[in-house]
Design a protein around this motif. Structure first.
Motif, PDB file in Angstrom:
ATOM      1  N   LEU A 160       0.767  -1.082  -0.095  1.00 11.03           N
ATOM      2  CA  LEU A 160       0.119   0.103  -0.030  1.00 11.03           C
ATOM      3  C   LEU A 160       0.812   1.161  -0.040  1.00 11.03           C
ATOM      4  O   LEU A 160       1.641   1.578   1.143  1.00 11.03           O
ATOM      5  N   GLN A 161       0.875   1.987  -1.164  1.00  9.14           N
ATOM      6  CA  GLN A 161       1.682   3.293  -1.062  1.00  9.14           C
ATOM      7  C   GLN A 161       0.830   4.394  -1.404  1.00  9.14           C
ATOM      8  O   GLN A 161      -0.354   4.538  -1.696  1.00  9.14           O
ATOM      9  N   PHE A 162       1.433   5.604  -0.761  1.00 12.02           N
ATOM     10  CA  PHE A 162       0.669   6.739  -0.705  1.00 12.02           C
ATOM     11  C   PHE A 162       1.629   7.902  -0.970  1.00 12.02           C
ATOM     12  O   PHE A 162       2.780   7.903  -0.655  1.00 12.02           O
ATOM     13  N   SER A 163       0.920   9.092  -1.211  1.00 10.18           N
ATOM     14  CA  SER A 163       1.567  10.435  -1.313  1.00 10.18           C
ATOM     15  C   SER A 163       0.416  11.461  -0.807  1.00 10.18           C
ATOM     16  O   SER A 163      -0.529  11.590  -1.415  1.00 10.18           O
ATOM     17  N   VAL A 164       1.040  12.321   0.053  1.00 10.86           N
ATOM     18  CA  VAL A 164       0.136  13.547   0.368  1.00 10.86           C
ATOM     19  C   VAL A 164       0.524  14.450  -0.974  1.00 10.86           C
ATOM     20  O   VAL A 164       1.669  15.205  -0.740  1.00 10.86           O
ATOM     21  N   LEU A 165      -0.306  14.569  -1.926  1.00  9.04           N
ATOM     22  CA  LEU A 165      -0.123  15.400  -2.945  1.00  9.04           C
ATOM     23  C   LEU A 165      -0.047  17.084  -2.488  1.00  9.04           C
ATOM     24  O   LEU A 165       0.877  17.450  -3.205  1.00  9.04           O
ATOM     25  N   ALA A 166      -1.081  17.431  -1.784  1.00 13.08           N
ATOM     26  CA  ALA A 166      -1.033  18.788  -1.196  1.00 13.08           C
ATOM     27  C   ALA A 166      -1.851  18.733   0.008  1.00 13.08           C
ATOM     28  O   ALA A 166      -2.787  18.190   0.258  1.00 13.08           O
ATOM     29  N   SER A 167      -1.347  19.687   0.643  1.00 12.65           N
ATOM     30  CA  SER A 167      -2.023  19.941   2.123  1.00 12.65           C
ATOM     31  C   SER A 167      -2.009  21.222   2.707  1.00 12.65           C
ATOM     32  O   SER A 167      -0.834  21.749   2.841  1.00 12.65           O
ATOM     33  N   GLY A 168      -3.294  21.808   3.037  1.00 10.37           N
ATOM     34  CA  GLY A 168      -3.217  23.160   3.611  1.00 10.37           C
ATOM     35  C   GLY A 168      -4.506  23.848   3.180  1.00 10.37           C
ATOM     36  O   GLY A 168      -5.350  23.416   2.392  1.00 10.37           O
ATOM     37  N   SER A 169      -4.727  24.888   3.806  1.00 11.35           N
ATOM     38  CA  SER A 169      -5.744  25.839   3.388  1.00 11.35           C
ATOM     39  C   SER A 169      -6.024  26.069   1.805  1.00 11.35           C
ATOM     40  O   SER A 169      -7.360  26.464   1.557  1.00 11.35           O
ATOM     41  N   THR A 170      -5.077  25.974   1.199  1.00 15.87           N
ATOM     42  CA  THR A 170      -5.210  26.488  -0.108  1.00 15.87           C
ATOM     43  C   THR A 170      -5.577  25.235  -1.248  1.00 15.87           C
ATOM     44  O   THR A 170      -5.809  25.297  -2.323  1.00 15.87           O
ATOM     45  N   GLY A 171      -5.481  24.221  -0.634  1.00 16.33           N
ATOM     46  CA  GLY A 171      -6.058  22.755  -1.347  1.00 16.33           C
ATOM     47  C   GLY A 171      -5.303  21.620  -0.557  1.00 16.33           C
ATOM     48  O   GLY A 171      -4.317  21.568  -0.389  1.00 16.33           O
ATOM     49  N   ASN A 172      -6.252  20.364  -0.684  1.00 15.49           N
ATOM     50  CA  ASN A 172      -6.049  19.234  -0.070  1.00 15.49           C
ATOM     51  C   ASN A 172      -6.204  17.949  -1.265  1.00 15.49           C
ATOM     52  O   ASN A 172      -7.161  17.948  -1.980  1.00 15.49           O
TER      53      ASN A 172
END
Length: 264
Positions: A3-15
């Motif tokens: 099971l692989q993953f990436s947090v592509l973007a995180s924050g108030s401007t977009g998730n």
């Protein structure tokens, strides 16, 4: 089997969050433009035309901005609970009925060997929920956009191998910052966002012997800093005998840069 993953973007401007198994690939949320998400995926050498669907957490724009565009362009199934579907109407454009799937809160859907478990959080949205992914004996838990972490939530996410955990703000920075009082009050409330310290206190109750990776997510660009969040969390965990860098590692996330693909 991984099971692989990436947090592509995180924050108030977009998730946006990406995960894959040997047989399936999904996004959780699409809170940036379709073009931006395509670019983020390219940075981890993955492509949206390989996706099996998108799971939605709630209807706030920083989680659904690109949802309609991507669903239409790539003919993707979209999964959300009924109240979230209703709240998204008028914000994501028309999506074909054959692509719309109801994923009730506090339920499990299976995709081959991948079990996706939804659970409710406390946030000022119609019916916000996040997800735990179970695959081949491994467990990945996502929890952001909640004003507090209840015992019920802790029970669901406890002992995950990896966490993506909200660490939204430093209380002092927020209180002294430029936001109007009504916005500060909302963030600090039980339906707002979790602070660095409260996030760490919740982590002390859910980190297990098999936990190896914790990603600090949804940091406020105005009321937090990566270094401050990491230091605050490390100090609180250390006071409970949980030392980052020994059995588990802490990782930053970014509003514009994906984390490297990692295996749970």
């Amino acid at each position: 089997m991984s099971l692989q993953f990436s947090v592509l973007a995180s924050g108030s401007t977009g998730n946006a969050f990406y995960l894959e198994t040997d047989d399936h690939a999904f996004l959780v949320d699409a809170g940036l433009s379709g073009k931006a998400i395509e670019g983020l995926m390219a940075q981890i050498d993955r492509h949206l035309d390989k996706l099996d669907g998108i799971f939605v957490t709630h209807e706030h724009s920083d989680h659904i901005k690109g949802l309609g565009v991507l669903a239409r362009k790539y003919e993707l199934p979209v999964y959300a609970n009924e109240k979230t579907w209703t709240a998204m109407e008028g914000h994501i454009g028309k999506i074909d009925s054959g692509q719309k799937f109801v994923f009730p809160m506090e339920s499990v859907k299976s995709f081959g060997s991948l079990d996706v478990e939804s659970f409710g959080v406390s946030h000022d949205a119609a019916e916000p929920m996040f997800y735990v992914f179970h695959y081949n004996g491994r467990k990945l838990a996502l929890i952001t956009d909640t004003g507090y972490v209840s015992d019920r939530m802790k029970g669901i996410i406890r002992s995950a191998n990896a966490f993506v955990f909200e660490s939204n703000h430093d209380v002092g920075m927020l209180q002294m910052g430029r936001y109007p009082w009504n916005i500060k009050r909302r963030i600090l409330s039980d339906i707002g966002h979790v602070s660095n310290e409260d996030a760490a206190l919740a982590m002390t109750d859910v980190i297990g012997d098999e936990t190896s990776r914790i990603y600090l997510a949804h940091l406020s660009q105005d009321n937090n800093m990566k270094e401050l969040a990491r230091m605050s969390v490390q100090q609180t965990l250390a006071a409970k005998g949980l030392l980052a860098g020994e059995t588990f590692d802490l990782f930053d996330t970014d509003p514009k840069k994906p984390t490297p693909l990692a295996a749970v």
